[in-house]
Design a protein around this motif. Structure first.
Motif, PDB file in Angstrom:
ATOM      1  N   ASP A  97       0.528 -13.123   4.490  1.00 25.84           N
ATOM      2  CA  ASP A  97       1.193 -14.345   4.032  1.00 25.84           C
ATOM      3  C   ASP A  97       1.696 -14.112   2.617  1.00 25.84           C
ATOM      4  O   ASP A  97       1.579 -13.015   2.074  1.00 25.84           O
ATOM      5  CB  ASP A  97       0.246 -15.550   4.095  1.00 25.84           C
ATOM      6  N   ALA A  98       2.275 -15.156   2.026  1.00 23.86           N
ATOM      7  CA  ALA A  98       2.834 -15.018   0.684  1.00 23.86           C
ATOM      8  C   ALA A  98       1.761 -14.656  -0.336  1.00 23.86           C
ATOM      9  O   ALA A  98       1.979 -13.809  -1.219  1.00 23.86           O
ATOM     10  CB  ALA A  98       3.545 -16.313   0.289  1.00 23.86           C
ATOM     11  N   ASP A  99       0.596 -15.278  -0.244  1.00 25.88           N
ATOM     12  CA  ASP A  99      -0.483 -14.971  -1.190  1.00 25.88           C
ATOM     13  C   ASP A  99      -0.938 -13.528  -1.054  1.00 25.88           C
ATOM     14  O   ASP A  99      -1.215 -12.846  -2.048  1.00 25.88           O
ATOM     15  CB  ASP A  99      -1.668 -15.914  -0.965  1.00 25.88           C
ATOM     16  N   GLY A 100      -1.034 -13.069   0.191  1.00 25.22           N
ATOM     17  CA  GLY A 100      -1.428 -11.685   0.407  1.00 25.22           C
ATOM     18  C   GLY A 100      -0.410 -10.711  -0.148  1.00 25.22           C
ATOM     19  O   GLY A 100      -0.772  -9.661  -0.713  1.00 25.22           O
ATOM     20  N   PHE A 101       0.867 -11.029  -0.004  1.00 25.25           N
ATOM     21  CA  PHE A 101       1.904 -10.143  -0.539  1.00 25.25           C
ATOM     22  C   PHE A 101       1.830 -10.105  -2.059  1.00 25.25           C
ATOM     23  O   PHE A 101       1.941  -9.027  -2.667  1.00 25.25           O
ATOM     24  CB  PHE A 101       3.288 -10.609  -0.079  1.00 25.25           C
ATOM     25  N   ALA A 102       1.612 -11.257  -2.669  1.00 25.07           N
ATOM     26  CA  ALA A 102       1.485 -11.303  -4.124  1.00 25.07           C
ATOM     27  C   ALA A 102       0.280 -10.490  -4.594  1.00 25.07           C
ATOM     28  O   ALA A 102       0.345  -9.766  -5.601  1.00 25.07           O
ATOM     29  CB  ALA A 102       1.368 -12.756  -4.586  1.00 25.07           C
ATOM     30  N   GLN A 103      -0.815 -10.594  -3.861  1.00 21.79           N
ATOM     31  CA  GLN A 103      -2.005  -9.807  -4.215  1.00 21.79           C
ATOM     32  C   GLN A 103      -1.718  -8.313  -4.073  1.00 21.79           C
ATOM     33  O   GLN A 103      -2.135  -7.507  -4.910  1.00 21.79           O
ATOM     34  CB  GLN A 103      -3.180 -10.194  -3.323  1.00 21.79           C
ATOM     35  N   ALA A 104      -1.001  -7.941  -3.020  1.00 22.81           N
ATOM     36  CA  ALA A 104      -0.672  -6.536  -2.807  1.00 22.81           C
ATOM     37  C   ALA A 104       0.166  -5.987  -3.957  1.00 22.81           C
ATOM     38  O   ALA A 104      -0.020  -4.835  -4.378  1.00 22.81           O
ATOM     39  CB  ALA A 104       0.069  -6.366  -1.481  1.00 22.81           C
ATOM     40  N   ILE A 105       1.077  -6.798  -4.460  1.00 29.40           N
ATOM     41  CA  ILE A 105       1.897  -6.359  -5.592  1.00 29.40           C
ATOM     42  C   ILE A 105       1.013  -5.983  -6.778  1.00 29.40           C
ATOM     43  O   ILE A 105       1.221  -4.948  -7.431  1.00 29.40           O
ATOM     44  CB  ILE A 105       2.898  -7.475  -5.985  1.00 29.40           C
ATOM     45  N   GLU A 106       0.004  -6.803  -7.034  1.00 30.15           N
ATOM     46  CA  GLU A 106      -0.897  -6.532  -8.155  1.00 30.15           C
ATOM     47  C   GLU A 106      -1.715  -5.261  -7.927  1.00 30.15           C
ATOM     48  O   GLU A 106      -1.837  -4.415  -8.812  1.00 30.15           O
ATOM     49  CB  GLU A 106      -1.834  -7.719  -8.364  1.00 30.15           C
ATOM     50  N   VAL A 107      -2.279  -5.134  -6.730  1.00 29.53           N
ATOM     51  CA  VAL A 107      -3.125  -3.975  -6.438  1.00 29.53           C
ATOM     52  C   VAL A 107      -2.312  -2.686  -6.478  1.00 29.53           C
ATOM     53  O   VAL A 107      -2.727  -1.681  -7.080  1.00 29.53           O
ATOM     54  CB  VAL A 107      -3.795  -4.140  -5.054  1.00 29.53           C
ATOM     55  N   LEU A 108      -1.163  -2.704  -5.854  1.00 32.75           N
ATOM     56  CA  LEU A 108      -0.316  -1.507  -5.830  1.00 32.75           C
ATOM     57  C   LEU A 108       0.188  -1.163  -7.223  1.00 32.75           C
ATOM     58  O   LEU A 108       0.274   0.013  -7.590  1.00 32.75           O
ATOM     59  CB  LEU A 108       0.864  -1.727  -4.875  1.00 32.75           C
ATOM     60  N   GLY A 109       0.500  -2.197  -8.019  1.00 31.73           N
ATOM     61  CA  GLY A 109       0.965  -1.964  -9.378  1.00 31.73           C
ATOM     62  C   GLY A 109      -0.086  -1.313 -10.263  1.00 31.73           C
ATOM     63  O   GLY A 109       0.245  -0.599 -11.210  1.00 31.73           O
TER      64      GLY A 109
END
Length: 425
Positions: free
Chosen positions: A359-371
């Motif tokens: 979902d949108a929250d998961g995608f936002a979290q992924a951006i942080e982790v990958l970054g």
């Protein structure tokens, strides 16, 4: 694959396809993104069963944009209609890559469309292709030969799994002698060949195996020939259009109502064409999501978006194919090549990575982790998606039957049980 189901939607819902990725982004404040990343989607949007698959891919794109977009940019999913035709699909793919600048391709649906796109467009251009629904084992063989160059991924299990499960359903129906009709394309030919092998191993006779071409006004000759062998039932590996015509003729010429179908006939279009009252003894197979929280969450979010549950095969697979592709783009970085994006798939489907939701929250979290240099484990509509070296996945399955208004599940076959069918243990 397999064709897909016609899904009932509220009248205004078709607008979801044309209004594009901006709606969810605007709602979330992501409209501030000033750059755009283009990706291509090749689906049979002119066909009733193809539109829901494309809509679901768009849903995933909207969720990603609501979660911040890819590398700070809004994702633009450029949809092209394949008409489920190889030539049309290839022409669409070439236009998306050469003219529109698509960084990756979602699709196609049918294996016979996905294969020429992969070999003549995606691989030569170094562009990854993520398919929701193409099941033919020829892709596995191509990958094993190194000819996909690591650019092929599918979130849909192969025809080997479909064949093994279908054979068991035929046996469970008590059928010892069947007529087999299959779509005359890469998917149908592969499915029928492998199914015949599993049926033979179970001591079930295929009295006639008939390739069915699309768009014939009648299949009377094929049905008459098969009925001459006095089969106890019929197995149909068909799409709704030809399936509706053929099964009506099967029944009108005296064929019995014991039928076993592929998931491509789990369709409102097919049920309406034949008539639910004639399908009370029909049973089918379908691939299934694991019984996990992420699959339930997808059903809930899909129902909220579209006003009804994802009724039919391919929709969760379409969502996951799109979301994984976008996560890989994020992981690869803004200047990544197609091969960089393909290589980054491992970073977003890492079993040891940080779990992120679909979902949108998961995608936002992924951006942080990958970054921060980490990896993520995408928990999607079809569970925790993990690709093997050939870009393939495994999955559980279900048996289903028709009702007056749609279909319903009869039984659930776990991934472990599916593996036992494949090995014969």
């Amino acid at each position: 694959m397999t064709s897909k189901t016609k899904t009932t939607r509220p009248a205004g819902l078709a607008l979801a396809l044309t209004m594009g990725a901006g709606l969810a982004a605007l709602a979330s404040g992501a409209a501030a993104q000033s750059c755009t990343v283009k990706i291509g989607g090749i689906f049979p949007t002119s066909l009733d069963w193809g539109r829901p698959i494309a809509e679901t891919a768009q849903f995933a794109v909207d969720q990603a944009n609501a979660g911040g977009g890819v590398n700070g940019c809004t994702v633009d999913l450029m949809l092209r209609d394949s008409q489920n035709d190889p030539k049309v699909g290839v022409d669409a793919a070439k236009a998306l890559v050469d003219l529109d600048g698509a960084k990756l391709l979602l699709g196609a649906v049918g294996s016979g469309v996905s294969m020429p796109i992969l070999t003549t467009v995606a691989v030569p251009a170094g562009i990854p292709e993520f398919s929701c629904c193409s099941a033919a084992t020829a892709f596995t063989e191509l990958a094993q030969e190194g000819k996909t160059e690591g650019l092929w991924f599918r979130t849909y299990p192969t025809t080997e799994i479909q064949a093994a499960v279908t054979a068991r359903i035929v046996q469970d129906q008590g059928l010892g002698k069947v007529a087999l009709f299959y779509k005359n394309d890469d998917w149908g030919q592969d499915y029928a060949k492998r199914l015949a092998g599993y049926l033979e191993g179970l001591g079930i006779e295929v009295i006639e195996s008939v390739a069915v071409n699309a768009n014939q006004p009648s299949y009377r000759a094929e049905v008459t020939s098969a009925l001459a062998g006095a089969p106890e039932g019929i197995v149909g590996l068909l799409y709704p259009t030809e399936g509706g015509v053929l099964i009506r003729e099967w029944l009108s010429l005296g064929g019995g109502q014991k039928m076993v179908f592929s998931n491509s006939l789990r369709s409102d279009e097919f049920r309406e064409a034949v008539g639910a009252k004639y399908l009370t003894q029909a049973v089918g197979m379908d691939n299934a999501a694991p019984r996990v929280a992420s699959a339930d969450a997808f059903v809930a979010s899909y129902t909220e978006r579209f006003g009804g549950a994802p009724n039919g095969p391919g929709l969760p697979n379409s969502y996951d194919a799109a979301m994984i592709a976008l996560l890989a783009m994020q992981a690869a970085g803004p200047d990544a090549t197609g091969k960089d994006i393909a290589a980054a798939v491992a970073r977003v489907t890492d079993p040891a990575g940080t779990p992120v939701t679909a979902d949108a929250d998961g995608f936002a979290q992924a951006i942080e982790v990958l970054g921060a240099g980490g990896t993520v484990m995408y928990q999607g509509a079809t569970g925790n998606v993990v690709f093997d070296a050939n870009g393939d996945v495994a999955a559980p399955a279900v048996t289903w039957k028709f009702t007056e208004t749609g279909t319903e599940e009869v039984s659930y076959i776990t991934q472990e049980e599916v593996r036992s069918l494949l090995t014969g243990n």
